[in-house]
Scaffold this active site. Structure first.
Site, PDB file in Angstrom:
ATOM      1  CE  LYS A  82      -3.952   1.553   2.861  1.00 20.45           C
ATOM      2  NZ  LYS A  82      -4.822   1.113   3.983  1.00 20.45           N
ATOM      3  CB  SER A 158      -8.098   2.717   2.952  1.00 18.34           C
ATOM      4  OG  SER A 158      -7.220   2.262   3.947  1.00 18.34           O
ATOM      5  CB  SER A 182      -8.116  -0.276   5.773  1.00 13.89           C
ATOM      6  OG  SER A 182      -8.985   0.836   5.827  1.00 13.89           O
TER       7      SER A 182
END
Lengths: 452, 68
Positions: A82, A158, A182
């Site tokens: 990420k 996310s 997330s």
């Protein structure tokens, strides 16, 4: 040399084949880079591709093996992170427009260092919801990461790019972060395994924060063996993370599939048996049947736990970004900006009260784990919604999609409990959905015993 | 029910005051949604504030002197 397709292997399989010499790390890396080149334009998982670094790392793994040196538990395993993880030489954008003006990171995040030390090969950085304040995987600056099972649908967020890249076979595993769900939400929507270990179990050093009180990092993968592998390689104390747990790691790999004999496993009723679509509860039903679960427990005050997590998140997130909100609010993603601004208006007493409630709720959960070892809930209330979808219908009510995707994950990250999202296919439903297994602090071991 | 009787009703005037207090320049186009978000947060927070907690209940996280 083998003719096997490395894309079809999980990380454990790749490491095994690379260690044996059946395939080179370079061949594995090249195959995954080619797959990224082919699929990423449509799925939008990667924001940065580190091909030069990757090939250099792969060659080092191959050279080590040829020299008779141990190539590592993750030998030649491609992965991506990420884009809130520091990667030396890349700007850590954290899904934002603003942070991409920062200088490139001088060093890798702690977890990247640990993965690479074990022979893993970093292929790049992944799309995410801005500043991690997101459950959808949408991003106004970089575009949405798309669900490989149906690109018109959300990846979940996310850690959206982490879900997309792993489910599409661009990488066998990815690292994400989980503040309120997330990692687990995209794992559920993309049909992956996702591990949010106990708060403090994985070092967050070198990652861009969101809500320090709840921030966790960890892996998403296509097999539980790969979650265990990453856990065993990368979890553990790190003085560079102020909340890192100073206690030894129990390796999970030897426990995989050792069975659930003696474990007290229960589904959660009440809050966790409402608020979702039938497929969410059907998925729990399938797990219940497969594991022979007969008992059901109630998590006390779960709705309040979620509410308290919501209040702390919006306030602490706003505090983190206050100087950016003051100087350049127009540069935020509109989907996060208005919530951050509202978060700056929350009275301090409300936040402290929510933190005090957290203490109370933590004690209730510890008491509950005196009577049960694993709690089973849905991970998300629905399969992946359409990209851009704002509302969904549940129990005759029209509710906003965004906050409700974290309905079942938020109460547990609130008190740092370890949880795994396990992918389930419900007959008659085209998209995957996850079931969440939750255990007492630092009892990741009981989460994997029934999984293979 | 009129808006003034609902403590959680979106209140754009309040948002104006609080953005001023916070030093956040507010584009008028954002005002209605910020007011809606604050209203949602207030409604959610109320469920926590309503919950009785003992005066001696500790507030985490713990600050540990000597640990950076």
């Amino acid at each position: 040399m083998s003719t096997m397709d490395p894309i079809s292997l999980d990380a454990s399989g790749i490491a095994s084949e690379v260690r044996s010499g059946a395939i080179t790390a370079r061949a594995v890396t090249e195959a995954h880079l080619a797959r990224i080149a082919s699929l990423n334009p449509a799925l939008n998982a990667f924001t940065d591709i580190t091909a030069t670094r990757a090939l250099s790392s792969a060659d080092a793994v191959d050279a080590a093996r040829l020299a008779g040196k141990p190539p590592g538990a993750l030998a030649g395993v491609p992965y991506a992170v990420k884009n809130l993880f520091d990667v030396a030489g890349l700007v850590t954008r954290a899904g934002s427009k603003i942070n991409r003006e920062n200088a490139p990171a001088a060093a890798d995040a702690a977890l990247v260092q640990r993965m690479d030390a074990a022979g893993a090969v970093l292929l790049g950085a992944l799309n995410m919801g801005e500043y991690a304040y997101d459950f959808t995987g949408e991003n106004a600056h970089d575009g949405p990461s798309r669900n490989p099972h149906d690109p018109s649908r959300m990846s979940g967020g996310s850690s959206g790019g982490s879900g997309t890249a792993t489910a599409a076979g661009m990488v066998p595993l990815a690292l994400g972060s989980d503040t309120n769900g997330s990692i687990r939400v995209p794992a559920s929507l993309c049909g992956l395994f996702g591990l949010k270990a106990t708060y403090g179990r994985f070092s967050r050093a070198g990652t861009f924060p969101f809500v320090g009180a709840f921030d966790h990092v960890g892996p998403l993968a296509r097999s539980v063996a790969d979650l265990a592998l990453v856990h065993d390689v990368a979890a553990g104390p790190d003085p560079a993370d102020p909340v890192s747990a100073d206690r030894p790691v129990t390796p999970l790999t030897p426990l995989l599939g050792t069975g659930i004999s003696g474990l007290r496993i229960a589904t959660a009723g009440g809050y966790f048996a409402r608020g979702g679509l039938p497929e969410a509860f059907a998925a729990v039903g399938l797990v219940k049947e497969a594991l022979g679960i007969a008992s059901m427990i109630e998590v006390p005050e779960a709705a309040r736990a979620r509410a308290a997590a919501f209040v702390i998140t919006t306030s602490e997130g706003a505090a983190l970004h206050l100087h950016r909100l003051r100087t350049r609010p127009q540069d935020f993603d509109p989907a996060t900006r208005d919530r951050f601004i509202a978060g700056a208006m929350v009275p301090g007493a409300w936040v402290i009260r929510a933190q005090t409630f957290r203490r109370w709720f933590h004690r209730q959960m510890l008491a509950l784990f005196e009577t049960v070892d694993v709690i089973v809930t849905p991970t998300t209330p629905c399969t992946a919604p359409a990209i851009g979808q704002m509302m969904f219908q549940v129990d005759g009510q029209t509710l906003p999609v965004r906050p409700n995707l974290g309905l079942y994950t938020q109460p547990f990250s609130f008190v740092g409990l370890p949880a795994i999202s396990v992918p389930v296919r419900v007959p008659g439903i085209s998209m995957p959905i996850g079931v969440q297994l939750v255990a007492a602090p630092f009892r990741e071991d009981v989460l994997v015993r029934g999984l293979t | 029910m009129s808006a003034t009787l609902d403590p959680f009703a979106p209140d754009e005037a309040l948002v104006e005051k609080l953005t001023d207090l916070n030093g956040i320049p507010l584009d008028p186009q954002w005002r209605a949604n910020v007011a809606l978000q604050l209203s949602i947060t207030s409604r959610i927070a109320a469920t926590v504030l309503d919950f009785p907690l003992d005066d001696h209940e500790d507030t985490g996280p713990v600050f540990v002197p000597g640990k950076s």
